[in-house]
Motif scaffolding. Structure first.
Motif, short mmCIF file in Angstrom:
data_model
loop_
_atom_site.label_atom_id
_atom_site.label_comp_id
_atom_site.label_asym_id
_atom_site.label_seq_id
_atom_site.Cartn_x
_atom_site.Cartn_y
_atom_site.Cartn_z
N VAL A 191 -60.84 -27.02 80.32
CA VAL A 191 -62.18 -27.58 80.36
C VAL A 191 -62.46 -28.19 81.73
CG1 VAL A 191 -63.77 -29.21 79.27
CG2 VAL A 191 -61.97 -28.12 77.91
N LYS A 192 -63.64 -27.87 82.26
CA LYS A 192 -64.07 -28.60 83.46
C LYS A 192 -64.57 -29.96 82.98
CE LYS A 192 -66.28 -26.71 86.98
NZ LYS A 192 -67.36 -26.19 87.88
N LEU A 193 -63.70 -30.95 83.12
CA LEU A 193 -64.02 -32.28 82.60
C LEU A 193 -65.20 -32.89 83.34
CD1 LEU A 193 -63.12 -34.60 80.68
CD2 LEU A 193 -61.71 -35.44 82.56
N ALA A 194 -65.20 -32.71 84.64
CA ALA A 194 -66.29 -33.28 85.44
C ALA A 194 -66.41 -32.52 86.74
CB ALA A 194 -66.04 -34.76 85.72
N SER A 195 -67.62 -32.48 87.26
CA SER A 195 -67.88 -31.87 88.56
C SER A 195 -68.71 -32.86 89.37
CB SER A 195 -68.63 -30.55 88.39
OG SER A 195 -68.83 -29.93 89.64
N TYR A 196 -68.08 -33.39 90.38
CA TYR A 196 -68.75 -34.39 91.21
C TYR A 196 -69.22 -33.73 92.50
CZ TYR A 196 -66.21 -37.66 88.19
OH TYR A 196 -65.71 -38.34 87.11
N GLU A 197 -70.44 -33.99 92.86
CA GLU A 197 -70.96 -33.56 94.16
C GLU A 197 -72.03 -34.55 94.57
OE1 GLU A 197 -72.65 -29.66 96.55
OE2 GLU A 197 -71.91 -29.46 94.50
#
Length: 302
Positions: free
Chosen positions: A275-281
């Motif tokens: 799972v992509k738990l989080a994507s920060y940008e």
């Protein structure tokens, strides 16, 4: 008796000169402005320009002015253009980028405690030596600012929810192969009615499209149903990448782009999920030069 008259003249001249210096210093009302100078991976220059209303008439020169952090020289005056009869002072301060990184490493290694020292050596009237050293202990928990969080996400049509990342704390864990090593303690909450085994958490961090860090778990954990569990993630910061990112940050007007993708491997209801738990940008903006100029303005106001 002529020598007494000579001494009196010399004494009177010194008194008048000191009086003028005080008068000039008090009424100088200098306009001081700092700006970024030459910047590359090794060096960052800060240029300081001061305009005076009247000459100070102080015959002083600077041989060396060095700023050190944790015993490592990080900045020094590269140029000091000043004439006693002039109304303008120009100073170039050079910051050694790689030394600054090493000083930060030492600061973290010493439990986020260190000493800032300023050492000045100069001459008065061209031959009288001047020397001054000032030190100040500092202790700022910079790792406390690194506190990542992420909400739960639904899987399998809502039958499963991923654990929520509720808190992250970091601690110093040493150095490996030119990398700063931090241990991230990531606290998760499992909203499901059954335990969730977490096999691996990994991430890569980029700033200005340069990879500056990555992380991987030490060991898997099982987060109990409706309970909490902590995952230890070994985090690596690439030391040599930091000056490269800094150069781009300054040249972009103190603006950088940072991004990170965090992946979590879990097992639920007999199935394995990545799972992509989080994507920060996000865009990181600083105002270091503005802060320096506000400090200088406050020092010279009134």
């Amino acid at each position: 008796m002529r020598w007494k008259l000579l001494l009196a003249v010399v004494f009177l001249t010194i008194i008048l000169w000191v009086g003028y210096v005080v008068y000039a210093a008090v009424g100088a009302s200098p306009t001081v402005r700092a700006s970024w100078g030459y910047v590359d991976e090794k060096t960052t220059e800060i240029w300081v320009n001061a305009n005076l209303n009247r000459p100070l008439m102080v015959p002083v020169s600077v041989d060396n002015l060095t700023i050190s952090l944790s015993g490592i020289p990080v900045a020094q005056v590269k140029r000091f253009d000043y004439r006693p009869t002039g109304r303008e002072v120009n100073i170039a301060v050079g910051i050694e980028n790689y030394n600054l990184v090493r000083a930060i490493v030492e600061y973290l290694k010493n439990g986020q405690r260190g000493t800032v020292s300023v050492e000045f050596k100069g001459r008065f009237l061209g031959f009288i030596p001047l020397s001054l050293r000032v030190s100040e202990q500092i202790s700022e928990d910079v790792l406390a600012y690194l506190n990542f969080r992420a909400d739960s996400k639904e899987l399998a049509g809502g039958l499963i929810e991923t654990p929520a990342l509720v808190e992250t704390t970091f601690e110093w864990a040493g150095e490996e192969d030119g990398n700063i090593v931090l241990m991230a303690h990531m606290k998760f909450y499992n909203p499901n009615r059954f335990p969730i085994p977490v096999g691996n958490l990994s991430f890569d961090v980029y700033a200005n499209d340069i990879k500056i860090g990555y992380g991987e778990t030490e060991k898997s954990v099982v987060i109990p149903a409706d309970g909490y569990g902590t995952l230890d993630v070994r985090t690596y910061i690439v030391e040599d990448a930091l000056p490269k990112v800094w150069v781009i940050h300054v040249k972009n007007g103190e603006v950088s782009r940072a991004r990170a993708d965090v992946y979590l491997d879990i097992t639920a209801l007999g199935q394995k999920y990545r799972v992509k738990l989080a994507s920060y940008e996000e865009t990181v903006k600083t105002d270091i030069m503005g802060s320096i100029n506000r400090l200088l303005e406050g020092m010279t106001a009134g």
